[in-house]
Scaffold this active site. Structure first.
Site, mmCIF file in Angstrom:
data_model
loop_
_atom_site.group_PDB
_atom_site.id
_atom_site.type_symbol
_atom_site.label_atom_id
_atom_site.label_comp_id
_atom_site.label_asym_id
_atom_site.label_seq_id
_atom_site.Cartn_x
_atom_site.Cartn_y
_atom_site.Cartn_z
ATOM 1 N N LYS A 114 0.788 -1.189 -0.195
ATOM 2 C CA LYS A 114 -0.190 0.006 0.007
ATOM 3 C C LYS A 114 0.701 1.159 0.165
ATOM 4 O O LYS A 114 0.373 2.360 -0.550
ATOM 5 C CB LYS A 114 -0.900 0.115 1.238
ATOM 6 C CG LYS A 114 -2.155 -1.108 0.946
ATOM 7 C CD LYS A 114 -3.383 -0.578 1.704
ATOM 8 C CE LYS A 114 -4.362 -1.557 1.578
ATOM 9 N NZ LYS A 114 -5.663 -1.372 2.553
ATOM 10 N N LYS A 207 -4.911 -10.040 -7.165
ATOM 11 C CA LYS A 207 -6.021 -10.128 -6.271
ATOM 12 C C LYS A 207 -7.341 -9.134 -6.758
ATOM 13 O O LYS A 207 -6.818 -8.044 -7.031
ATOM 14 C CB LYS A 207 -5.604 -9.820 -4.896
ATOM 15 C CG LYS A 207 -6.738 -10.145 -3.677
ATOM 16 C CD LYS A 207 -6.062 -9.511 -2.348
ATOM 17 C CE LYS A 207 -5.929 -8.130 -2.199
ATOM 18 N NZ LYS A 207 -5.693 -7.520 -0.982
ATOM 19 N N LYS A 210 -10.500 -3.154 -4.255
ATOM 20 C CA LYS A 210 -10.971 -1.895 -4.401
ATOM 21 C C LYS A 210 -10.259 -0.824 -5.200
ATOM 22 O O LYS A 210 -10.529 0.104 -5.753
ATOM 23 C CB LYS A 210 -11.692 -1.327 -3.218
ATOM 24 C CG LYS A 210 -12.858 -2.022 -2.751
ATOM 25 C CD LYS A 210 -13.100 -1.239 -1.238
ATOM 26 C CE LYS A 210 -13.608 -2.130 -0.453
ATOM 27 N NZ LYS A 210 -13.836 -1.868 0.988
HETATM 28 P P1 TYM Z 1 -10.663 -5.355 3.735
HETATM 29 O O1 TYM Z 1 -11.594 -4.238 3.621
HETATM 30 O O2 TYM Z 1 -9.771 -5.115 2.645
HETATM 31 O O3 TYM Z 1 -11.443 -6.516 3.202
HETATM 32 C C1 TYM Z 1 -12.542 -7.125 3.884
HETATM 33 C C2 TYM Z 1 -12.770 -8.535 3.881
HETATM 34 O O4 TYM Z 1 -12.712 -8.949 2.369
HETATM 35 C C3 TYM Z 1 -11.662 -9.915 2.223
HETATM 36 N N1 TYM Z 1 -11.298 -9.983 0.872
HETATM 37 C C4 TYM Z 1 -10.976 -10.863 0.023
HETATM 38 N N2 TYM Z 1 -11.328 -12.154 -0.004
HETATM 39 C C5 TYM Z 1 -11.133 -12.978 -0.928
HETATM 40 N N3 TYM Z 1 -10.627 -12.503 -2.137
HETATM 41 C C6 TYM Z 1 -10.275 -11.189 -2.420
HETATM 42 N N4 TYM Z 1 -9.978 -10.738 -3.637
HETATM 43 C C7 TYM Z 1 -10.631 -10.131 -1.207
HETATM 44 N N5 TYM Z 1 -10.311 -9.168 -0.792
HETATM 45 C C8 TYM Z 1 -10.753 -8.611 0.147
HETATM 46 C C9 TYM Z 1 -10.677 -9.528 3.344
HETATM 47 O O5 TYM Z 1 -9.676 -10.585 3.441
HETATM 48 C C10 TYM Z 1 -11.472 -9.124 4.261
HETATM 49 O O6 TYM Z 1 -11.701 -10.476 5.040
HETATM 50 N N6 TYM Z 1 -7.896 -4.982 7.641
HETATM 51 C C11 TYM Z 1 -9.069 -5.362 6.976
HETATM 52 C C12 TYM Z 1 -10.351 -4.999 7.948
HETATM 53 C C13 TYM Z 1 -10.438 -5.160 9.286
HETATM 54 C C14 TYM Z 1 -10.275 -6.408 10.021
HETATM 55 C C15 TYM Z 1 -10.353 -6.062 11.487
HETATM 56 C C16 TYM Z 1 -10.791 -7.566 9.745
HETATM 57 C C17 TYM Z 1 -9.961 -4.005 10.323
HETATM 58 N N7 TYM Z 1 -9.990 -4.632 11.471
HETATM 59 C C18 TYM Z 1 -10.499 -6.991 12.482
HETATM 60 C C19 TYM Z 1 -10.799 -8.713 10.730
HETATM 61 C C20 TYM Z 1 -10.699 -8.160 12.059
HETATM 62 C C21 TYM Z 1 -9.225 -5.137 5.579
HETATM 63 O O7 TYM Z 1 -8.589 -4.174 5.105
HETATM 64 O O8 TYM Z 1 -10.290 -5.720 4.986
#
Ligand code: TYM
Length: 347
Positions: A114, A207, A210
């Site tokens: 990032k 991957k 967004k």
């Molecule tokens: P974020 O917002 O990027 O993504 C949310 C969830 O979606 C999953 N994900 C995917 N799974 C499969 N294929 C993909 N291409 C894909 N893109 C995203 C992510 O693995 C995630 O589960 N840091 C985290 C948010 C967060 C969080 C937490 C999660 C903040 N605090 C505490 C769990 C527990 C994030 O940026 O996810």
């Protein structure tokens, strides 16, 4: 004292959710809410590690909350709220900034991706982001964290932080009544969704994300039927027909991704999907995939749009969720302050 089973997870409000979020995490969340106490968060504090326009942040927060509900999350059963409304997250993140080691954060691959080449210009928040994530989970002493594959390293870090805190404050923790000396559980990543790593529709080695500049690379939960069908039609493929066995997908990243998406949407294994679509040319398969995507996602999108027309109702749900989240986090934080040695009211 054994910790009660409790589930925590979250997603960032930085625009619409996509198929990767849905297949990687959301479907798993919905499954877990049937049998467990679940806390699902819209992580707005995480979103601002990169500058967000305030009006857009408000809109995205409601959009992500609406997407949770439209996908099947029941806000009466599970707790649904936005992170900034429960101050325990920020407070515990600070304590974890003092527990986690620089070397640990230096290993985080997502920060490297990032921040890119211009690391010096990344916010301090982006660097410390995994500590806040550990705080999200541990402010509730949560034991299970359903996520996609890309979050595994962050949850392993949360485990390391929990372990180090338990070691550093063991005596104080035992004195607080935790006989085994473990104030925090070691949270387990649950990476078992039907599509734990969904790839870009434009490049099977990247991957779905967004932040990809091409909207054709992903299916958003808010896309209408026509857009979904068009994106599938334009998805990158290779020249061969689909194989009949899973082994035939090796070294064919686009085929593997599209068949994986099809299987996940249909709720079947990749092997079973290939029994059904093996031998088809991509043109025919894409019609099948388009139909499966539209029939699963179109109703979700329609429900999101309906909910976005009633923002007050969404806000009410988030405010109620925050109150219930605080009721769990507050007593934990009170104990924690005492364990660390902060002077304050007793009992
Ligand atoms: P974020 O917002 O990027 O993504 C949310 C969830 O979606 C999953 N994900 C995917 N799974 C499969 N294929 C993909 N291409 C894909 N893109 C995203 C992510 O693995 C995630 O589960 N840091 C985290 C948010 C967060 C969080 C937490 C999660 C903040 N605090 C505490 C769990 C527990 C994030 O940026 O996810």
């Amino acid at each position: 004292m054994a910790h009660k089973e409790r589930v925590f997870s979250g997603m960032q409000p930085t625009g619409s959710l996509h198929l990767g979020n849905y297949l990687g995490a959301m479907l798993q969340w919905i499954e877990w809410q049937k049998t467990r106490e679940c806390i699902y968060c819209v992580v707005d504090l995480h979103a601002i590690t990169v500058w967000q326009d305030p009006a857009e942040l408000r809109k995205s927060t409601r959009l992500v909350a609406a997407s949770y509900i439209a996908s099947g999350l029941d806000p009466k059963k599970s707790i649904l709220f936005n992170q900034s409304q429960v101050t325990a997250h920020a407070e515990l993140a600070w304590i974890f900034n003092c527990v986690a080691r620089l070397g640990w954060l230096n290993r985080m691959t997502q920060f490297k991706e990032k921040a890119g080449k211009d690391r010096e210009k990344a916010s301090v928040g982006l660097y410390a982001y995994p500590n806040l994530m550990a705080a999200d989970i541990l402010a509730y002493q949560a034991t299970h964290v359903p996520v996609g594959e890309d979050q595994k390293q962050h949850i392993e870090l949360a485990r390391d932080i929990a372990q180090k805190f338990n070691n550093d404050f063991r005596e104080s923790i035992v004195a607080a009544g935790y006989e085994d000396g473990n104030f925090f559980p070691l949270p387990e990543p649950v990476i078992t969704g039907p599509g734990t790593r969904v790839m870009s529709l434009r490049d099977g080695k990247k991957k779905m994300s967004k932040s990809d500049p091409s909207d054709l690379s992903r299916i958003n939960l808010t896309d209408n039927a026509e857009t979904i069908a068009r994106k599938i039609k334009k998805a990158k493929t290779d020249p061969e027909p689909l194989p009949s066995e899973e082994a035939g997908l090796k070294d064919r990243p686009e085929a593997q991704n599209l068949v994986g998406i099809y299987a996940a949407l249909e709720g079947i294994s990749v092997g079973d999907a290939l029994k059904d679509v093996g031998g088809l040319q991509f043109s025919e398969f894409k019609t099948r995939l388009g139909d499966a995507s539209v029939s699963k996602l179109e109703p979700v999108g329609a429900e999101i749009r309906r909910m976005m027309d009633a923002p007050d109702e969404l806000d009410r749900i988030l405010i109620d969720g925050a109150e219930r989240a605080r009721a769990i986090a507050d007593p934990i934080m009170k104990q924690l302050r005492d364990i660390v040695g902060f002077v304050g009211p007793k009992g």
